[in-house]
Design an enzyme around this catalytic site. Sequence first.
Site, short mmCIF file in Angstrom:
data_model
loop_
_atom_site.label_atom_id
_atom_site.label_comp_id
_atom_site.label_asym_id
_atom_site.label_seq_id
_atom_site.Cartn_x
_atom_site.Cartn_y
_atom_site.Cartn_z
N GLY A 1 -5.00 -5.08 6.81
CA GLY A 1 -6.15 -4.19 6.72
C GLY A 1 -7.21 -4.45 7.77
O GLY A 1 -7.78 -3.52 8.34
N THR B 1 -0.72 1.26 6.74
CA THR B 1 -0.40 0.18 5.82
C THR B 1 -0.18 -1.09 6.64
O THR B 1 0.32 -1.03 7.75
CB THR B 1 0.85 0.50 4.99
OG1 THR B 1 1.29 -0.70 4.32
CG2 THR B 1 2.00 1.00 5.85
N GLY B 2 -0.59 -2.24 6.08
CA GLY B 2 -0.39 -3.49 6.80
C GLY B 2 -1.61 -4.38 6.70
O GLY B 2 -2.27 -4.44 5.66
N THR C 1 0.85 -1.19 0.00
CA THR C 1 0.00 0.00 0.00
C THR C 1 0.89 1.24 0.00
O THR C 1 1.98 1.22 0.57
CB THR C 1 -0.86 -0.01 1.27
OG1 THR C 1 -1.73 -1.12 1.20
CG2 THR C 1 -1.67 1.27 1.42
N VAL D 1 -13.17 -5.47 1.09
CA VAL D 1 -12.74 -4.08 1.25
C VAL D 1 -11.81 -4.02 2.45
O VAL D 1 -12.12 -4.58 3.50
CB VAL D 1 -13.96 -3.14 1.47
CG1 VAL D 1 -13.50 -1.68 1.55
CG2 VAL D 1 -15.00 -3.32 0.37
N GLY D 2 -10.66 -3.39 2.28
CA GLY D 2 -9.69 -3.27 3.37
C GLY D 2 -9.82 -1.94 4.09
O GLY D 2 -10.84 -1.25 3.98
N ASP D 3 -8.77 -1.58 4.82
CA ASP D 3 -8.82 -0.37 5.65
C ASP D 3 -8.63 0.92 4.87
O ASP D 3 -9.04 1.99 5.34
CB ASP D 3 -7.72 -0.44 6.70
CG ASP D 3 -6.33 -0.45 6.04
OD1 ASP D 3 -6.04 -1.43 5.32
OD2 ASP D 3 -5.58 0.51 6.20
#
Lengths: 341, 341
Positions: B263, B260-261, B210, B239-241
């Site tokens: 999610g 980042t990481g 990301t 859907v991620g963060d």
Amino acid sequence: MRTLTTIFTYSFVLLLVACQPTEQSNNTNPETKEWSIALHGGAGAVSKDMPEERQQAYMESLEEALTIGAEILENGGSALDAIEKTVNYLEDNELYNAGKGAVFTSEGTNELDAAIMDGSNLNAGAVTGVTTVKNPISLARKVMTESRHVFFAAEGAETFADQVDVERVDPEYFYTESRYRSLQRALEREKQESSNLLETPEEKAWKYGTVGAVAKDKDGNLAAATSTGGMTNKKFGRVGDVPIIGSGTYANDQVAVSATGWGEKIMLSVSAHTLAAHYKYEGNDLKASMNYLVNEVLNPGDAGFIAVDKYGVFSMRTNTGSMFRAAIDSEGNKDVGIWED
Amino acid sequence: MRTLTTIFTYSFVLLLVACQPTEQSNNTNPETKEWSIALHGGAGAVSKDMPEERQQAYMESLEEALTIGAEILENGGSALDAIEKTVNYLEDNELYNAGKGAVFTSEGTNELDAAIMDGSNLNAGAVTGVTTVKNPISLARKVMTESRHVFFAAEGAETFADQVDVERVDPEYFYTESRYRSLQRALEREKQESSNLLETPEEKAWKYGTVGAVAKDKDGNLAAATSTGGMTNKKFGRVGDVPIIGSGTYANDQVAVSATGWGEKIMLSVSAHTLAAHYKYEGNDLKASMNYLVNEVLNPGDAGFIAVDKYGVFSMRTNTGSMFRAAIDSEGNKDVGIWED
């Protein structure tokens, strides 16, 4: 020597009294209730001229939904079960903009969003843009417990629904005459306006109908759930606040919160988590944190919230004029209502 | 009488000294920097055995990205312009999992997410699941400024892109040999495992790439942006963060944060807003708030963050082992690096 001792003693006592952190002073340390539940059927600006019959229909359904959750909690059931079943009832009831009664998008479809959060372990599940799932909150719960993820969208969420045996229906199921007429009116209004994409005064029309529930169970666990059909005439795959963990839905070991109202405003202020943070840092006083959120963070007309804290205290507030709502705790404290005052 | 006066004077001074709220004691009141920018190219667990040539390619691209943003800010440009152009560069660079270098979903497609937030007015824009938008962060900015909404999904977001003249490309544009091989390896691994949907140890493999940027400009405004291709082999429209305001991306008038990481972990802890709330309530000390988030809220291996505060102080931390990152301020304080220590 005696004078010096006096000075020190005096100063020490004065310090002890005066240096109590101010947040403690607001802490009313309420007696903990065994269980507690609150629900909403949407915030908006419903006219007080609403026909008596319709008013009664709303009040009866709010009472029925409340009874479902309260019985589960009284019998030792979990907060998660209580809020899921309560929201299922509201999703199945045409009066509310969630499940069966969902409003229509600009394309004449129904796209539903939902989220659920377990405050005991900070796990959560959410879905957006589902068009064939009868009870989106039950799918959200399966996302939480049966997948490694938190948030699924559209067709992907429906593929997942099949894998975890969540009931799907023909999109026709969500057709209701009154919601369809609302869309036609919205489209008509739109034609008469200049076709810019920015905010229009008509937005007030869709600030109704999201449903939600929050609860504390006998084990002391908190949970929150929210489910919605979104806004009439929504476009571009618009996602609102409901499935956003921290905005429309949030629970931890201190509070559980569900929002309703102008989704964008709720999202931009990360509302549910803002309440939780204020509660944590400013003295564990739910009423004070709710007032802060509704009066200082959001503007009049924006949104309403329901919340339950770790003591089983419930709070329900809106700044929109009305919010269909109901709450009860194990000691029989109860509130069912529609208008703000 | 004299003794009494002494007692009161002494007590008063003691009170003044002792009753300073503890949050103030951490406040280093740093000299405010004219401008400041930080960026990341993803947190993960990159091996220190990375070939020298590849390491150099990363370091050079981080420097180039940083220069783009720094020049805009030095010339009096806005934080929003600085972070958009910086992220555009990273989106166009195959090394990073965003834009051109996006990873593949389980269906062999590329679904991109992005969000941007303007701390000066708490407005934001976000998109998820776009497959034809060259620079998703630029689309997110248009959602913020040209629509009444905050968050658009999938085809709807792309229809909107056409209305606001954001460049679309053939999905083939996102094909890169190395990302495609990553998907093949992931699918192969999956075949060899029992086919349950719960967490697998292979998750570590996708915790890379990301991109994001945060900045403070000469006018004192803060802004945050994040853009991603998500995770290799993602399913069900996950859907991620990144597009979640308050989780992967958040900015107000005190801090700007990009995550980042992993999610799901970032979302469940509403990470970016958690940092902002801690900063607000616990003394305006960015380093302390960053430590709280990375060490106490999240677990080792979960995530990394970049942040800038209202003083122009920047902070970059990860608990994953590595995070591609770079930052600089108007006084020449600079940090470019890959590994945690």
